[in-house]
Motif scaffolding. Structure first.
Motif, PDB file in Angstrom:
ATOM      1  N   TYR A  56       0.807  -1.220   0.000  1.00  0.00           N
ATOM      2  CA  TYR A  56       0.000   0.000   0.000  1.00  0.00           C
ATOM      3  C   TYR A  56       0.839   1.269   0.000  1.00  0.00           C
ATOM      4  O   TYR A  56       0.318   2.350  -0.291  1.00  0.00           O
ATOM      5  CB  TYR A  56      -0.926   0.018   1.223  1.00  0.00           C
ATOM      6  N   ASP A  57       2.121   1.153   0.315  1.00  0.00           N
ATOM      7  CA  ASP A  57       2.941   2.341   0.560  1.00  0.00           C
ATOM      8  C   ASP A  57       4.058   2.557  -0.448  1.00  0.00           C
ATOM      9  O   ASP A  57       4.668   3.625  -0.451  1.00  0.00           O
ATOM     10  CB  ASP A  57       3.563   2.254   1.969  1.00  0.00           C
ATOM     11  N   ARG A 130     -14.802   2.334  -2.638  1.00  0.00           N
ATOM     12  CA  ARG A 130     -14.418   3.078  -1.444  1.00  0.00           C
ATOM     13  C   ARG A 130     -15.655   3.527  -0.688  1.00  0.00           C
ATOM     14  O   ARG A 130     -16.638   3.978  -1.271  1.00  0.00           O
ATOM     15  CB  ARG A 130     -13.577   4.299  -1.818  1.00  0.00           C
ATOM     16  N   GLU A 160     -10.443   0.187   5.986  1.00  0.00           N
ATOM     17  CA  GLU A 160      -9.527   1.321   6.130  1.00  0.00           C
ATOM     18  C   GLU A 160      -8.582   1.393   4.936  1.00  0.00           C
ATOM     19  O   GLU A 160      -8.319   2.470   4.395  1.00  0.00           O
ATOM     20  CB  GLU A 160      -8.742   1.180   7.437  1.00  0.00           C
ATOM     21  N   SER A 163     -10.324   2.640   1.832  1.00  0.00           N
ATOM     22  CA  SER A 163     -10.826   4.019   1.933  1.00  0.00           C
ATOM     23  C   SER A 163      -9.793   5.035   1.461  1.00  0.00           C
ATOM     24  O   SER A 163     -10.099   6.222   1.327  1.00  0.00           O
ATOM     25  CB  SER A 163     -11.225   4.330   3.385  1.00  0.00           C
ATOM     26  N   SER A 164      -8.582   4.576   1.207  1.00  0.00           N
ATOM     27  CA  SER A 164      -7.498   5.450   0.766  1.00  0.00           C
ATOM     28  C   SER A 164      -7.313   5.326  -0.748  1.00  0.00           C
ATOM     29  O   SER A 164      -7.061   4.221  -1.253  1.00  0.00           O
ATOM     30  CB  SER A 164      -6.194   5.060   1.478  1.00  0.00           C
ATOM     31  N   LYS A 167      -3.801   3.932  -1.735  1.00  0.00           N
ATOM     32  CA  LYS A 167      -3.696   2.503  -1.442  1.00  0.00           C
ATOM     33  C   LYS A 167      -4.495   1.685  -2.455  1.00  0.00           C
ATOM     34  O   LYS A 167      -4.035   0.645  -2.935  1.00  0.00           O
ATOM     35  CB  LYS A 167      -4.173   2.212  -0.015  1.00  0.00           C
TER      36      LYS A 167
END
Length: 255
Positions: A56-57, A130, A160, A163-164, A167
């Motif tokens: 995700y990062d 999302r 969570e 929701s990004s 990500k």
């Protein structure tokens, strides 16, 4: 038991036990806690190590199977690991296959459970909805034979993540990378003894996928667990650990 993570440079990981390393690679929505029962079962025999892959990062231009492979290569080098028992679930299995082909000298035994690499039916490849908790809950439950295995904490964690926007973009890009990377023509070169542990009710990498891995990987054995879907180590941990323990004892005795 809840295991504490450690930090070394860019790497966050769990490490428990002593002995030869058992390196575990999680899936696209995987978490280190998904393998708590594996740690419990094998930390007395192995040095169990689970790195958190930067799905995700990582920078979007690196968000791919190739980027994850480079990350794991760097982690193995940093930790100075060899003679690996390498275990991968779902996307983690795909990365484990790539690592095994790139570094056959490092992999003593390969374990795949619900691995991608041939075929997978996931919500990856399309943008996750999302903000739709009910949809995310349904998709998380879809990965288990018994929907109750999808605890609220697990659903909340996936909600969570999805929701990004950044990500989600990484998830989609990595999922598409996996779907493009069919390894049928490559995995015939896998040298390590390979244990395939599959949920008989897997809806994401169905049983025929396990059979195809078994057909293509030369020195492989296939085991099915009934009333089990895509994450056997979570849904049927006792059966999973029992199969794996017997397999490893047999293989390592033979070697």
């Amino acid at each position: 038991m809840v295991y504490q993570t450690k930090q070394e440079g860019q790497y966050t990981y769990v490490e428990e036990g002593t002995g030869k390393p058992m390196l575990i690679l999680h899936g696209l929505f995987g978490a280190l806690s998904n393998f708590n029962d594996v740690i419990d079962g094998f930390k007395g025999q192995y040095r169990v190590i689970i790195p958190m892959m930067p799905i995700y990062d990582m920078p979007m231009r690196q968000a791919s199977l190739e980027g994850l492979l480079k990350f794991i290569e760097g982690f193995v080098e940093t930790k100075n690991l060899s003679e690996l028992t390498l275990l991968g679930n779902s996307l983690g299995g795909h990365v484990a296959l790539l690592y095994s082909l790139a570094h056959p000298e490092d992999v003593e035994t390969l374990i795949l459970t619900g691995s991608s690499g041939l075929f997978e039916n996931t919500m990856g490849g399309s943008f996750p909805k999302r903000g739709d908790y009910a949809y995310i809950k349904e998709r998380v439950e879809y990965t288990f034979y018994d929907p109750a295995t999808a605890t609220k904490d697990l659903v909340d964690e996936c909600f969570e993540i999805t929701s990004s926007i950044p990500k989600c973009m990484n998830i989609v890009q990595i999922a598409k990378s996996a779907q493009r990377n069919n390894m049928a023509s490559e995995i015939t070169a896998i040298q390590a003894p390979t244990c395939l542990i599959w949920g008989l009710n897997d809806t994401i990498t169905p049983p025929h996928v396990g059979h195809e891995f078994n057909r293509l990987i030369p020195n492989s054995e296939l085991y099915f667990i009934d009333k089990c879907c895509h994450a056997p180590m979570m849904e049927q941990p006792e059966a999973f650990n029992s199969i794996l323990d017997k397999y490893l004892k047999t293989v390592h005795t033979e070697n």
